[in-house]
Write a protein that holds these residues in place. Structure first.
Motif, PDB file in Angstrom:
ATOM      1  N   THR A 286      20.147  77.648  22.727  1.00 39.36           N
ATOM      2  CA  THR A 286      18.747  77.885  23.064  1.00 39.36           C
ATOM      3  C   THR A 286      18.594  77.899  24.577  1.00 39.36           C
ATOM      4  O   THR A 286      19.439  77.353  25.304  1.00 39.36           O
ATOM      5  CB  THR A 286      17.850  76.776  22.493  1.00 39.36           C
ATOM      6  N   PRO A 287      17.514  78.485  25.094  1.00 41.53           N
ATOM      7  CA  PRO A 287      17.260  78.402  26.532  1.00 41.53           C
ATOM      8  C   PRO A 287      17.192  76.962  27.034  1.00 41.53           C
ATOM      9  O   PRO A 287      17.628  76.678  28.155  1.00 41.53           O
ATOM     10  CB  PRO A 287      15.924  79.127  26.691  1.00 41.53           C
ATOM     11  N   GLU A 288      16.683  76.051  26.220  1.00 42.40           N
ATOM     12  CA  GLU A 288      16.645  74.641  26.615  1.00 42.40           C
ATOM     13  C   GLU A 288      18.055  74.078  26.783  1.00 42.40           C
ATOM     14  O   GLU A 288      18.342  73.341  27.740  1.00 42.40           O
ATOM     15  CB  GLU A 288      15.880  73.837  25.567  1.00 42.40           C
ATOM     16  N   GLN A 289      18.945  74.428  25.871  1.00 42.14           N
ATOM     17  CA  GLN A 289      20.335  74.003  26.027  1.00 42.14           C
ATOM     18  C   GLN A 289      20.948  74.555  27.307  1.00 42.14           C
ATOM     19  O   GLN A 289      21.761  73.887  27.949  1.00 42.14           O
ATOM     20  CB  GLN A 289      21.167  74.463  24.825  1.00 42.14           C
ATOM     21  N   CYS A 290      20.532  75.762  27.679  1.00 42.43           N
ATOM     22  CA  CYS A 290      21.073  76.359  28.897  1.00 42.43           C
ATOM     23  C   CYS A 290      20.602  75.618  30.137  1.00 42.43           C
ATOM     24  O   CYS A 290      21.372  75.446  31.093  1.00 42.43           O
ATOM     25  CB  CYS A 290      20.690  77.836  28.963  1.00 42.43           C
ATOM     26  N   VAL A 291      19.362  75.165  30.142  1.00 44.19           N
ATOM     27  CA  VAL A 291      18.891  74.336  31.251  1.00 44.19           C
ATOM     28  C   VAL A 291      19.705  73.046  31.310  1.00 44.19           C
ATOM     29  O   VAL A 291      20.143  72.613  32.382  1.00 44.19           O
ATOM     30  CB  VAL A 291      17.386  74.037  31.110  1.00 44.19           C
ATOM     31  N   GLU A 292      19.915  72.427  30.162  1.00 45.15           N
ATOM     32  CA  GLU A 292      20.704  71.194  30.120  1.00 45.15           C
ATOM     33  C   GLU A 292      22.148  71.441  30.551  1.00 45.15           C
ATOM     34  O   GLU A 292      22.781  70.584  31.175  1.00 45.15           O
ATOM     35  CB  GLU A 292      20.657  70.591  28.717  1.00 45.15           C
ATOM     36  N   ALA A 293      22.665  72.620  30.233  1.00 47.66           N
ATOM     37  CA  ALA A 293      24.027  72.953  30.663  1.00 47.66           C
ATOM     38  C   ALA A 293      24.104  73.047  32.184  1.00 47.66           C
ATOM     39  O   ALA A 293      25.102  72.637  32.791  1.00 47.66           O
ATOM     40  CB  ALA A 293      24.469  74.266  30.026  1.00 47.66           C
ATOM     41  N   GLN A 294      23.067  73.570  32.804  1.00 45.79           N
ATOM     42  CA  GLN A 294      23.057  73.629  34.268  1.00 45.79           C
ATOM     43  C   GLN A 294      23.023  72.219  34.861  1.00 45.79           C
ATOM     44  O   GLN A 294      23.733  71.928  35.845  1.00 45.79           O
ATOM     45  CB  GLN A 294      21.844  74.435  34.760  1.00 45.79           C
ATOM     46  N   VAL A 295      22.225  71.343  34.275  1.00 43.60           N
ATOM     47  CA  VAL A 295      22.186  69.950  34.743  1.00 43.60           C
ATOM     48  C   VAL A 295      23.552  69.306  34.577  1.00 43.60           C
ATOM     49  O   VAL A 295      24.058  68.633  35.489  1.00 43.60           O
ATOM     50  CB  VAL A 295      21.107  69.151  33.985  1.00 43.60           C
ATOM     51  N   ALA A 296      24.170  69.527  33.406  1.00 40.99           N
ATOM     52  CA  ALA A 296      25.501  68.960  33.166  1.00 40.99           C
ATOM     53  C   ALA A 296      26.518  69.484  34.168  1.00 40.99           C
ATOM     54  O   ALA A 296      27.412  68.751  34.615  1.00 40.99           O
ATOM     55  CB  ALA A 296      25.959  69.284  31.746  1.00 40.99           C
ATOM     56  N   SER A 297      26.377  70.753  34.565  1.00 37.53           N
ATOM     57  CA  SER A 297      27.286  71.334  35.557  1.00 37.53           C
ATOM     58  C   SER A 297      27.141  70.636  36.904  1.00 37.53           C
ATOM     59  O   SER A 297      28.144  70.301  37.561  1.00 37.53           O
ATOM     60  CB  SER A 297      26.988  72.826  35.730  1.00 37.53           C
ATOM     61  N   ILE A 298      25.912  70.417  37.323  1.00 35.63           N
ATOM     62  CA  ILE A 298      25.674  69.764  38.613  1.00 35.63           C
ATOM     63  C   ILE A 298      26.225  68.349  38.600  1.00 35.63           C
ATOM     64  O   ILE A 298      26.923  67.919  39.530  1.00 35.63           O
ATOM     65  CB  ILE A 298      24.166  69.747  38.932  1.00 35.63           C
ATOM     66  N   VAL A 299      25.914  67.615  37.545  1.00 33.89           N
ATOM     67  CA  VAL A 299      26.373  66.223  37.437  1.00 33.89           C
ATOM     68  C   VAL A 299      27.900  66.167  37.445  1.00 33.89           C
ATOM     69  O   VAL A 299      28.507  65.331  38.129  1.00 33.89           O
ATOM     70  CB  VAL A 299      25.792  65.580  36.172  1.00 33.89           C
ATOM     71  N   ALA A 300      28.544  67.068  36.700  1.00 33.99           N
ATOM     72  CA  ALA A 300      30.007  67.075  36.667  1.00 33.99           C
ATOM     73  C   ALA A 300      30.591  67.386  38.037  1.00 33.99           C
ATOM     74  O   ALA A 300      31.606  66.799  38.449  1.00 33.99           O
ATOM     75  CB  ALA A 300      30.493  68.091  35.635  1.00 33.99           C
ATOM     76  N   ALA A 301      29.963  68.322  38.765  1.00 37.99           N
ATOM     77  CA  ALA A 301      30.445  68.663  40.097  1.00 37.99           C
ATOM     78  C   ALA A 301      30.316  67.478  41.048  1.00 37.99           C
ATOM     79  O   ALA A 301      31.261  67.156  41.804  1.00 37.99           O
ATOM     80  CB  ALA A 301      29.667  69.850  40.650  1.00 37.99           C
ATOM     81  N   LEU A 302      29.189  66.802  41.010  1.00 40.45           N
ATOM     82  CA  LEU A 302      28.996  65.626  41.867  1.00 40.45           C
ATOM     83  C   LEU A 302      29.984  64.523  41.516  1.00 40.45           C
ATOM     84  O   LEU A 302      30.600  63.908  42.404  1.00 40.45           O
ATOM     85  CB  LEU A 302      27.558  65.114  41.731  1.00 40.45           C
ATOM     86  N   ASP A 303      30.144  64.254  40.228  1.00 41.80           N
ATOM     87  CA  ASP A 303      31.081  63.210  39.802  1.00 41.80           C
ATOM     88  C   ASP A 303      32.501  63.536  40.245  1.00 41.80           C
ATOM     89  O   ASP A 303      33.251  62.658  40.676  1.00 41.80           O
ATOM     90  CB  ASP A 303      31.035  63.046  38.279  1.00 41.80           C
ATOM     91  N   PHE A 304      32.876  64.792  40.136  1.00 37.32           N
ATOM     92  CA  PHE A 304      34.223  65.205  40.533  1.00 37.32           C
ATOM     93  C   PHE A 304      34.429  64.958  42.025  1.00 37.32           C
ATOM     94  O   PHE A 304      35.463  64.411  42.441  1.00 37.32           O
ATOM     95  CB  PHE A 304      34.440  66.681  40.205  1.00 37.32           C
ATOM     96  N   VAL A 305      33.463  65.361  42.836  1.00 34.69           N
ATOM     97  CA  VAL A 305      33.581  65.189  44.284  1.00 34.69           C
ATOM     98  C   VAL A 305      33.662  63.707  44.646  1.00 34.69           C
ATOM     99  O   VAL A 305      34.472  63.296  45.488  1.00 34.69           O
ATOM    100  CB  VAL A 305      32.401  65.873  44.993  1.00 34.69           C
ATOM    101  N   ILE A 306      32.874  62.891  43.979  1.00 34.51           N
ATOM    102  CA  ILE A 306      32.903  61.447  44.253  1.00 34.51           C
ATOM    103  C   ILE A 306      34.267  60.875  43.870  1.00 34.51           C
ATOM    104  O   ILE A 306      34.859  60.086  44.628  1.00 34.51           O
ATOM    105  CB  ILE A 306      31.769  60.741  43.486  1.00 34.51           C
ATOM    106  N   GLN A 307      34.775  61.293  42.707  1.00 31.52           N
ATOM    107  CA  GLN A 307      36.084  60.782  42.277  1.00 31.52           C
ATOM    108  C   GLN A 307      37.213  61.204  43.207  1.00 31.52           C
ATOM    109  O   GLN A 307      38.194  60.461  43.393  1.00 31.52           O
ATOM    110  CB  GLN A 307      36.365  61.269  40.860  1.00 31.52           C
ATOM    111  N   GLN A 308      37.055  62.385  43.817  1.00 28.42           N
ATOM    112  CA  GLN A 308      38.076  62.854  44.738  1.00 28.42           C
ATOM    113  C   GLN A 308      37.952  62.200  46.103  1.00 28.42           C
ATOM    114  O   GLN A 308      38.819  62.401  46.969  1.00 28.42           O
ATOM    115  CB  GLN A 308      37.982  64.382  44.909  1.00 28.42           C
ATOM    116  N   GLY A 309      36.888  61.457  46.297  1.00 28.26           N
ATOM    117  CA  GLY A 309      36.660  60.803  47.580  1.00 28.26           C
ATOM    118  C   GLY A 309      36.315  61.770  48.688  1.00 28.26           C
ATOM    119  O   GLY A 309      36.574  61.538  49.867  1.00 28.26           O
ATOM    120  N   GLY A 310      35.689  62.902  48.326  1.00 22.18           N
ATOM    121  CA  GLY A 310      35.313  63.896  49.311  1.00 22.18           C
ATOM    122  C   GLY A 310      36.417  64.855  49.599  1.00 22.18           C
ATOM    123  O   GLY A 310      36.298  65.689  50.487  1.00 22.18           O
TER     124      GLY A 310
END
Length: 310
Positions: A286-310
């Protein structure tokens, strides 16, 4: 959040001849405002003042219409922390990216303050957002215009903003959609504008990512894919092993040359970059799932960068 149907460009100009100023004007006069940037974006950002830093980084002038360009930043930009840029609405008709960026700001961003420096531009192309268009008012694709000189004004304004953070950004995630209207409207429009024959393609059924062919980062892409498939299906390759005409190099991942194509995801020089592509017209999502997928993408990207220590 599906986009309403838009008109065909086939009757504009002479088939086989690129558009000139008259054809571009004819195209513009056929465009209709369907929604409000002020109501959907600016009014969502305004209450964030106080929680975050809200920046006006320019103004887009489109005839008599003027659009303030807004970005939202973590409340304290801490020297030494990795920086992450999030952009949405480079293609204004791709609704999920705009609303995904806004939802991340509203629901998730505060939890990352002090852990990573983040800068979010929810809607790069306001006129295109209101008119549900891929192009800007001049029939130019902003996401082929992140280059100098001659950039689209939307692209030039974002490049100017990002230039102030040169060397401070470790990642950039650019939020997009691939819709059925790509095949029914926008690719035929591109062919007509450029005087070319339209060649039909296909639309992947599900989420996928575009990585930079000059700087591939498979672990970063995989982290996002893993997070998103908990929310919405990941696209499978077609019979040729491709997605949208490009070889699938990993599950749900293709490569483009960001710099040579003038893509938004190539503007920072960051180590980790990606373009998300959700599919709101899928029978499996659904379009709502797609919005949530974008949020999940951002969160995953931030978490990855934090885990890599920048």
């Amino acid at each position: 959040m599906k986009s309403p149907p838009v008109s065909s460009p086939a009757v504009i100009g002479v088939p086989g001849l690129p558009w000139g100023d008259a054809e571009r004007l004819a195209w513009r006069t056929r465009q209709t405002r369907h929604r409000s940037y002020e109501a959907d974006v600016l009014r969502a950002i305004d209450p964030m003042q106080g929680r975050f830093d809200v920046l006006t980084y320019g103004e887009l002038v489109c005839g008599e219409d003027r659009y303030p360009l807004r970005a939202v930043r973590s409340p304290q930009w801490v020297a030494g922390l990795p920086g992450v840029l999030v952009t949405g609405g480079v293609h204004g008709y791709e609704t999920g990216g705009v609303h995904g960026a806004l939802r991340f700001l509203d629901q998730c961003a505060q939890g990352y303050s002090g852990r990573v420096n983040w800068l979010v531009v929810p809607c790069v192309s306001p006129w295109s957002y209101e008119h549900i268009q891929r192009w800007n008012r001049d029939a130019v694709d902003p996401n082929r215009s992140f280059r100098q000189p001659g950039s689209a004004p939307e692209s030039a304004a974002l490049m100017s903003l990002v230039g102030a953070y040169k060397g401070q950004l470790q990642a950039h995630i650019d939020l997009h959609e691939t819709t059925d209207s790509d095949e029914t409207e926008f690719r035929p429009a591109l062919a007509a504008r450029d005087g070319l024959a339209f060649e039909a393609g296909s639309i992947p059924d599900g989420f996928y990512l575009v990585d930079d062919s000059r700087n591939p980062q498979p672990a970063f892409q995989q982290a996002i894919i893993d997070a998103v498939e908990r929310v919405t299906p990941v696209a499978l390759p077609d019979h040729r092993g491709q997605l949208i005409g490009s070889p699938m190099v990993a599950r749900g991942v293709i490569h483009y040359d960001f710099q040579s194509l003038g893509l938004c995801a190539g503007i920072t020089g960051a180590r980790y970059t990606t373009t998300t592509e959700v599919y709101p017209d899928s029978p499996r999502a659904t379009p709502e799932q797609c919005v949530e997928a974008q949020v999940a993408s951002i969160v995953a990207a931030l978490d990855f960068v934090i885990q890599q220590g920048g």
